[in-house]
Design a protein around this motif. Structure first.
Motif, PDB file in Angstrom:
ATOM      1  N   HIS A  81       5.947   7.014  -0.777  1.00 29.44           N
ATOM      2  CA  HIS A  81       5.354   8.190   0.058  1.00 29.44           C
ATOM      3  C   HIS A  81       4.618   7.621   1.090  1.00 29.44           C
ATOM      4  O   HIS A  81       4.739   8.059   2.248  1.00 29.44           O
ATOM      5  CB  HIS A  81       4.580   9.042  -0.978  1.00 29.44           C
ATOM      6  CG  HIS A  81       3.955  10.066  -0.353  1.00 29.44           C
ATOM      7  ND1 HIS A  81       4.458  11.321  -0.041  1.00 29.44           N
ATOM      8  CD2 HIS A  81       2.581  10.182   0.215  1.00 29.44           C
ATOM      9  CE1 HIS A  81       3.632  11.954   0.413  1.00 29.44           C
ATOM     10  NE2 HIS A  81       2.454  11.421   0.549  1.00 29.44           N
ATOM     11  N   THR A  82       3.858   6.802   0.931  1.00 27.05           N
ATOM     12  CA  THR A  82       2.974   5.829   1.827  1.00 27.05           C
ATOM     13  C   THR A  82       3.923   5.469   3.069  1.00 27.05           C
ATOM     14  O   THR A  82       3.546   5.631   4.113  1.00 27.05           O
ATOM     15  CB  THR A  82       1.791   4.981   1.377  1.00 27.05           C
ATOM     16  OG1 THR A  82       1.155   5.789   0.344  1.00 27.05           O
ATOM     17  CG2 THR A  82       0.929   4.499   2.443  1.00 27.05           C
ATOM     18  N   ALA A  83       4.608   4.809   2.705  1.00 23.49           N
ATOM     19  CA  ALA A  83       5.627   3.911   3.742  1.00 23.49           C
ATOM     20  C   ALA A  83       6.436   5.038   4.628  1.00 23.49           C
ATOM     21  O   ALA A  83       6.245   4.753   5.630  1.00 23.49           O
ATOM     22  CB  ALA A  83       6.635   2.998   2.819  1.00 23.49           C
ATOM     23  N   ALA A  84       6.828   5.826   3.821  1.00 22.03           N
ATOM     24  CA  ALA A  84       7.802   6.968   4.516  1.00 22.03           C
ATOM     25  C   ALA A  84       6.841   7.594   5.542  1.00 22.03           C
ATOM     26  O   ALA A  84       7.153   7.736   6.734  1.00 22.03           O
ATOM     27  CB  ALA A  84       8.597   7.874   3.644  1.00 22.03           C
ATOM     28  N   ALA A  85       5.691   8.157   4.900  1.00 17.35           N
ATOM     29  CA  ALA A  85       4.649   8.697   5.928  1.00 17.35           C
ATOM     30  C   ALA A  85       4.344   7.856   7.121  1.00 17.35           C
ATOM     31  O   ALA A  85       4.141   8.454   8.366  1.00 17.35           O
ATOM     32  CB  ALA A  85       3.660   9.448   5.055  1.00 17.35           C
ATOM     33  N   LEU A  86       3.996   6.544   7.015  1.00 21.36           N
ATOM     34  CA  LEU A  86       3.353   5.839   7.954  1.00 21.36           C
ATOM     35  C   LEU A  86       4.623   5.634   8.958  1.00 21.36           C
ATOM     36  O   LEU A  86       4.451   5.785  10.382  1.00 21.36           O
ATOM     37  CB  LEU A  86       2.906   4.613   7.276  1.00 21.36           C
ATOM     38  CG  LEU A  86       1.655   4.582   6.746  1.00 21.36           C
ATOM     39  CD1 LEU A  86       1.297   3.288   6.077  1.00 21.36           C
ATOM     40  CD2 LEU A  86       0.408   5.106   7.580  1.00 21.36           C
ATOM     41  N   ILE A  87       5.766   5.346   8.690  1.00 24.24           N
ATOM     42  CA  ILE A  87       7.122   5.186   9.613  1.00 24.24           C
ATOM     43  C   ILE A  87       7.153   6.657  10.128  1.00 24.24           C
ATOM     44  O   ILE A  87       7.491   6.414  11.424  1.00 24.24           O
ATOM     45  CB  ILE A  87       8.185   4.747   8.788  1.00 24.24           C
ATOM     46  CG1 ILE A  87       7.930   3.328   7.964  1.00 24.24           C
ATOM     47  CG2 ILE A  87       9.496   4.833   9.660  1.00 24.24           C
ATOM     48  CD1 ILE A  87       9.075   2.776   7.202  1.00 24.24           C
ATOM     49  N   ALA A  88       7.151   7.576   9.555  1.00 25.23           N
ATOM     50  CA  ALA A  88       7.232   8.952  10.107  1.00 25.23           C
ATOM     51  C   ALA A  88       6.234   9.203  11.087  1.00 25.23           C
ATOM     52  O   ALA A  88       6.436   9.795  12.272  1.00 25.23           O
ATOM     53  CB  ALA A  88       7.436  10.022   8.986  1.00 25.23           C
ATOM     54  N   LEU A 104      -0.746  -1.515  -3.315  1.00 23.30           N
ATOM     55  CA  LEU A 104       0.036  -2.503  -4.209  1.00 23.30           C
ATOM     56  C   LEU A 104      -0.186  -2.250  -5.599  1.00 23.30           C
ATOM     57  O   LEU A 104       0.790  -2.467  -6.421  1.00 23.30           O
ATOM     58  CB  LEU A 104      -0.107  -3.959  -3.738  1.00 23.30           C
ATOM     59  CG  LEU A 104       0.007  -4.249  -2.535  1.00 23.30           C
ATOM     60  CD1 LEU A 104      -0.313  -5.747  -2.166  1.00 23.30           C
ATOM     61  CD2 LEU A 104       1.723  -4.153  -1.932  1.00 23.30           C
ATOM     62  N   ALA A 105      -1.213  -1.831  -6.005  1.00 22.03           N
ATOM     63  CA  ALA A 105      -1.337  -1.392  -7.247  1.00 22.03           C
ATOM     64  C   ALA A 105      -0.873  -0.054  -7.729  1.00 22.03           C
ATOM     65  O   ALA A 105      -0.817   0.239  -8.978  1.00 22.03           O
ATOM     66  CB  ALA A 105      -2.864  -1.642  -7.881  1.00 22.03           C
ATOM     67  N   ALA A 106      -0.634   0.816  -6.879  1.00 20.29           N
ATOM     68  CA  ALA A 106      -0.418   2.187  -7.088  1.00 20.29           C
ATOM     69  C   ALA A 106       1.162   2.356  -7.556  1.00 20.29           C
ATOM     70  O   ALA A 106       2.006   1.272  -7.598  1.00 20.29           O
ATOM     71  CB  ALA A 106      -0.210   2.878  -5.648  1.00 20.29           C
ATOM     72  N   THR A 107       1.433   3.458  -7.859  1.00 20.45           N
ATOM     73  CA  THR A 107       2.820   3.687  -8.508  1.00 20.45           C
ATOM     74  C   THR A 107       4.018   3.564  -7.613  1.00 20.45           C
ATOM     75  O   THR A 107       3.650   3.724  -6.206  1.00 20.45           O
ATOM     76  CB  THR A 107       2.860   5.310  -9.307  1.00 20.45           C
ATOM     77  OG1 THR A 107       2.893   6.065  -8.046  1.00 20.45           O
ATOM     78  CG2 THR A 107       1.875   5.289 -10.134  1.00 20.45           C
ATOM     79  N   PRO A 108       5.128   3.302  -7.817  1.00 18.77           N
ATOM     80  CA  PRO A 108       6.065   3.242  -6.803  1.00 18.77           C
ATOM     81  C   PRO A 108       6.408   4.563  -5.904  1.00 18.77           C
ATOM     82  O   PRO A 108       6.429   4.406  -4.796  1.00 18.77           O
ATOM     83  CB  PRO A 108       7.315   3.099  -7.564  1.00 18.77           C
ATOM     84  CG  PRO A 108       7.035   2.396  -8.544  1.00 18.77           C
ATOM     85  CD  PRO A 108       5.514   2.812  -9.118  1.00 18.77           C
ATOM     86  N   ALA A 109       6.201   5.628  -6.608  1.00 22.20           N
ATOM     87  CA  ALA A 109       6.202   7.036  -5.710  1.00 22.20           C
ATOM     88  C   ALA A 109       5.132   7.053  -4.736  1.00 22.20           C
ATOM     89  O   ALA A 109       5.516   7.540  -3.770  1.00 22.20           O
ATOM     90  CB  ALA A 109       6.021   8.213  -6.748  1.00 22.20           C
TER      91      ALA A 109
END
Length: 132
Positions: free
Chosen positions: A16-23, A7-12
């Motif tokens: 990136h993390t959300a797309a990777a986990l969903i993928a 949550l403290a990380a950059t939007p990128a």
């Protein structure tokens, strides 16, 4: 497990993390589901789109810097940007062995193996999964 580092990380990094986990979840289902069906094609296009988001968003992440702002993972991102359309084109041309090989390589190499490296100590996902 704590989401605070993410949550403290950059939007990128968040995208990136959300797309990777969903993928990862969607791709796992794709590997087990029947092939050459409308759901397989539909979910496959979504998965391919997610992989492109993962690859493009990684080009905006510069936490590891080995050559200027770049790292070897950025080469993998460029490979994914080329490999996804090639694997989709193979399916379109009914070159199923080439399509299957490309998609399996993307799933296991660019998603599972590369994802495993994010769990190494000192990396953000290590802090998310293991804390501290």
């Amino acid at each position: 497990m704590t989401l605070a580092p993410l949550l403290a990380a950059t939007p990128a990094i968040q995208v990136h993390t959300a797309a990777a986990l969903i993928a990862l979840v969607l791709g796992s289902g794709q590997l087990l589901a029947p092939k050459a069906t409308l759901p397989h094609r539909t979910l496959g296009w979504i998965w391919a789109g997610l992989m492109m988001v993962v690859a493009v968003s990684s080009l905006l992440i510069h936490e590891l810097r080995l050559v200027g702002i770049w790292s070897p993972i950025h080469l993998l991102s460029l490979l994914v940007i080329v490999a996804v359309p090639r694997a989709l084109w193979a399916a379109h041309r009914h070159e199923l062995v080439r399509h299957r090989r490309g998609m399996y390589s993307l799933f296991f190499g660019a998603l599972v193996l590369a994802g495993a490296f994010t769990l190494l100590p000192g990396r953000l996902m290590h802090h998310v999964v293991f804390g501290g």
